[in-house]
Design a protein around this motif. Structure first.
Motif, PDB file in Angstrom:
ATOM      1  N   VAL A 188     -83.547  17.198  -9.740  1.00 41.07           N
ATOM      2  CA  VAL A 188     -84.817  16.756 -10.173  1.00 41.07           C
ATOM      3  C   VAL A 188     -84.858  15.595  -8.782  1.00 41.07           C
ATOM      4  O   VAL A 188     -84.941  15.581  -8.143  1.00 41.07           O
ATOM      5  CB  VAL A 188     -85.311  15.907 -11.018  1.00 41.07           C
ATOM      6  CG1 VAL A 188     -86.352  14.563 -11.099  1.00 41.07           C
ATOM      7  CG2 VAL A 188     -86.092  17.296 -12.222  1.00 41.07           C
ATOM      8  N   LEU A 189     -83.373  14.556  -8.803  1.00 41.61           N
ATOM      9  CA  LEU A 189     -83.531  13.578  -7.572  1.00 41.61           C
ATOM     10  C   LEU A 189     -83.509  14.421  -6.139  1.00 41.61           C
ATOM     11  O   LEU A 189     -84.030  14.393  -5.484  1.00 41.61           O
ATOM     12  CB  LEU A 189     -82.382  12.682  -7.715  1.00 41.61           C
ATOM     13  CG  LEU A 189     -81.744  12.094  -6.840  1.00 41.61           C
ATOM     14  CD1 LEU A 189     -82.599  11.322  -6.362  1.00 41.61           C
ATOM     15  CD2 LEU A 189     -80.527  10.930  -6.969  1.00 41.61           C
ATOM     16  N   THR A 236     -76.809  14.486 -16.570  1.00 37.72           N
ATOM     17  CA  THR A 236     -77.657  16.057 -16.909  1.00 37.72           C
ATOM     18  C   THR A 236     -77.443  16.277 -15.024  1.00 37.72           C
ATOM     19  O   THR A 236     -78.404  15.941 -14.472  1.00 37.72           O
ATOM     20  CB  THR A 236     -78.883  15.894 -17.263  1.00 37.72           C
ATOM     21  OG1 THR A 236     -79.998  15.327 -16.803  1.00 37.72           O
ATOM     22  CG2 THR A 236     -78.385  15.280 -19.117  1.00 37.72           C
ATOM     23  N   ALA A 237     -77.663  17.728 -15.472  1.00 39.51           N
ATOM     24  CA  ALA A 237     -77.949  19.033 -14.344  1.00 39.51           C
ATOM     25  C   ALA A 237     -79.075  18.668 -13.487  1.00 39.51           C
ATOM     26  O   ALA A 237     -79.541  18.512 -12.785  1.00 39.51           O
ATOM     27  CB  ALA A 237     -76.838  19.558 -14.476  1.00 39.51           C
ATOM     28  N   ALA A 288     -92.362  23.115  -8.490  1.00 36.90           N
ATOM     29  CA  ALA A 288     -92.161  24.731  -8.152  1.00 36.90           C
ATOM     30  C   ALA A 288     -90.474  25.181  -6.973  1.00 36.90           C
ATOM     31  O   ALA A 288     -90.169  25.830  -7.082  1.00 36.90           O
ATOM     32  CB  ALA A 288     -93.321  24.696  -6.865  1.00 36.90           C
ATOM     33  N   ARG A 289     -90.403  23.868  -6.349  1.00 39.50           N
ATOM     34  CA  ARG A 289     -88.872  23.887  -5.910  1.00 39.50           C
ATOM     35  C   ARG A 289     -87.997  23.958  -5.768  1.00 39.50           C
ATOM     36  O   ARG A 289     -87.179  24.861  -6.033  1.00 39.50           O
ATOM     37  CB  ARG A 289     -89.277  22.152  -4.758  1.00 39.50           C
ATOM     38  CG  ARG A 289     -87.578  22.241  -4.731  1.00 39.50           C
ATOM     39  CD  ARG A 289     -87.509  22.941  -2.822  1.00 39.50           C
ATOM     40  NE  ARG A 289     -86.407  22.020  -3.034  1.00 39.50           N
ATOM     41  CZ  ARG A 289     -86.041  22.644  -1.677  1.00 39.50           C
ATOM     42  NH1 ARG A 289     -86.897  22.407  -0.682  1.00 39.50           N
ATOM     43  NH2 ARG A 289     -84.873  21.804  -0.837  1.00 39.50           N
ATOM     44  N   LEU A 290     -88.004  23.722  -7.933  1.00 34.78           N
ATOM     45  CA  LEU A 290     -87.191  23.643  -8.368  1.00 34.78           C
ATOM     46  C   LEU A 290     -86.412  25.478  -9.332  1.00 34.78           C
ATOM     47  O   LEU A 290     -85.849  25.240  -9.319  1.00 34.78           O
ATOM     48  CB  LEU A 290     -86.617  22.636 -10.017  1.00 34.78           C
ATOM     49  CG  LEU A 290     -86.682  21.083  -9.319  1.00 34.78           C
ATOM     50  CD1 LEU A 290     -87.156  20.268 -10.701  1.00 34.78           C
ATOM     51  CD2 LEU A 290     -84.678  21.173  -8.786  1.00 34.78           C
ATOM     52  N   SER A 311     -82.584  28.878 -14.648  1.00 35.06           N
ATOM     53  CA  SER A 311     -83.549  28.495 -15.226  1.00 35.06           C
ATOM     54  C   SER A 311     -83.860  27.271 -14.661  1.00 35.06           C
ATOM     55  O   SER A 311     -82.565  26.512 -14.786  1.00 35.06           O
ATOM     56  CB  SER A 311     -83.603  28.108 -16.577  1.00 35.06           C
ATOM     57  OG  SER A 311     -81.787  27.119 -16.516  1.00 35.06           O
ATOM     58  N   ALA A 312     -84.997  26.939 -14.302  1.00 40.35           N
ATOM     59  CA  ALA A 312     -85.424  25.566 -13.576  1.00 40.35           C
ATOM     60  C   ALA A 312     -85.672  24.782 -14.985  1.00 40.35           C
ATOM     61  O   ALA A 312     -86.123  25.258 -16.314  1.00 40.35           O
ATOM     62  CB  ALA A 312     -86.262  25.995 -13.282  1.00 40.35           C
ATOM     63  N   PRO A 313     -85.731  23.175 -14.308  1.00 41.33           N
ATOM     64  CA  PRO A 313     -85.545  22.018 -15.460  1.00 41.33           C
ATOM     65  C   PRO A 313     -87.696  22.497 -16.289  1.00 41.33           C
ATOM     66  O   PRO A 313     -88.639  23.521 -15.139  1.00 41.33           O
ATOM     67  CB  PRO A 313     -86.095  21.066 -14.783  1.00 41.33           C
ATOM     68  CG  PRO A 313     -84.889  21.129 -14.382  1.00 41.33           C
ATOM     69  CD  PRO A 313     -84.842  22.627 -13.219  1.00 41.33           C
ATOM     70  N   ASP A 314     -87.948  22.393 -17.405  1.00 43.10           N
ATOM     71  CA  ASP A 314     -89.324  22.273 -17.792  1.00 43.10           C
ATOM     72  C   ASP A 314     -90.283  21.199 -17.385  1.00 43.10           C
ATOM     73  O   ASP A 314     -89.834  20.188 -16.891  1.00 43.10           O
ATOM     74  CB  ASP A 314     -89.207  22.060 -19.225  1.00 43.10           C
ATOM     75  CG  ASP A 314     -90.980  22.114 -20.293  1.00 43.10           C
ATOM     76  OD1 ASP A 314     -91.189  23.313 -19.972  1.00 43.10           O
ATOM     77  OD2 ASP A 314     -91.184  21.409 -19.866  1.00 43.10           O
ATOM     78  N   SER A 315     -91.328  21.100 -16.400  1.00 46.81           N
ATOM     79  CA  SER A 315     -91.990  20.862 -16.183  1.00 46.81           C
ATOM     80  C   SER A 315     -92.234  18.536 -17.141  1.00 46.81           C
ATOM     81  O   SER A 315     -92.076  18.218 -16.233  1.00 46.81           O
ATOM     82  CB  SER A 315     -93.115  21.191 -16.309  1.00 46.81           C
ATOM     83  OG  SER A 315     -94.407  21.209 -17.254  1.00 46.81           O
TER      84      SER A 315
END
Lengths: 156, 156
Positions: free
Chosen positions: B32-33, B26-27, B49-51, B60-64
């Motif tokens: 994350v990697l 997945t994206a 935070a970086r994401l 949109s960034a991934p949820d924590s």
DNA sequence: CTCGTTGCAAAGGATTTGCACAAGT
DNA sequence: ACTTGTGCAAATCCTTTGCAACGAG
């Protein structure tokens, strides 16, 4: 022989250390220190639990906030130390000299090792980076003999 | 030459490792990697935070929770490692070989050291206790040269 | 009596978990 | 289509803090 030998340090009454800083000797402080000494390695929660047991159903045990505050204080006084073993659970111990702990990642078991185990590593870091290792806070993680054995038999 | 040399391990695409376990690419996982690789040592929060930065105000960034879940997954896949530096703050890193970290208790600075620093200690533990040290999870705490210097000048 | 201490309760920060919906294969 | 992955929100866990009452020196 001297009444103030090197071993007398940790054995010296809590009272004196407190006095010398204008702090007060309370029952809670004595109990917290006693619990840390009794449980060899204990998390703040475990210490709180122990105090609750000791108090029995009728007696009252120190509040957890008091436990936290006093662990911090006892550490400042040099009577206890804490180490992080990994995931959020500091353990407190009361030995006279800084110990080195090794933790088994599988069973959570803790073993104490003589601090000189890291002497050579510490020297190298000092020489190469000017970094002073605080041996007392070090915890090495890994796998103990028993768990290694078990893993082997389950995963042939 | 072999197409499966020892160095190809960590360089192998995330995709293949996922595939081989019936998992999906997945994206979010790729991001994350990438973040772990970019930030040399980062806490889950820092990675989140970086994401968020990378995504910009619109994307949109991934949820924590996704970050946490994927860090755990990536670690199972052997693509990242985590270490506890002390008080509840795991850091993730993506180097190919286990590193050894030293952390300054004053400034929080992190330095990486060659893992052979602990070779002799590891051997002793193996011989004396049958304990296998996991060097990758070890973090030594202490005081770095700069902080030691500063402490000296403030506390003469 | 005076000031350090305690208990209680509420605030916090960092993870984790349950679920319905979205997305890989 | 089928099953895994994601976002959201609520739930936990561990620890810290504010404050009024309590107790040691």
């Amino acid at each position: 022989m001297g009444s103030e030998g090197p071993t007398g340090d940790a054995a010296a009454p809590l009272a004196e250390r407190l006095r010398s800083q204008g702090l007060r000797l309370t029952a809670q402080r004595q109990r917290v220190l006693a619990a840390v000494e009794a449980l060899e390695h204990a998390t703040p929660e475990a210490i709180g639990a122990r105090l609750r047991e000791e108090a029995g159903p009728d007696g009252s045990a120190p509040d957890s906030s008091t436990v936290y505050r006093n662990l911090e204080l006892l550490e400042r006084l040099g009577l206890v130390w804490h180490t992080h073993l990994g995931k959020g659970a500091p353990i407190y111990h009361a030995s006279e000299h800084p110990h080195l702990h090794v933790v088994c990642a599988s069973c959570g078991g803790i073993a104490q090792v003589a601090p000189d185990l890291l002497d050579s590593a510490a020297e190298r870091l000092a020489a190469e980076l000017g970094f002073t290792v605080d041996v007392g806070h070090v915890a090495l993680s890994g796998t103990c003999a028993a768990c290694r054995e078990r893993a082997r038999s389950e995963n042939p």
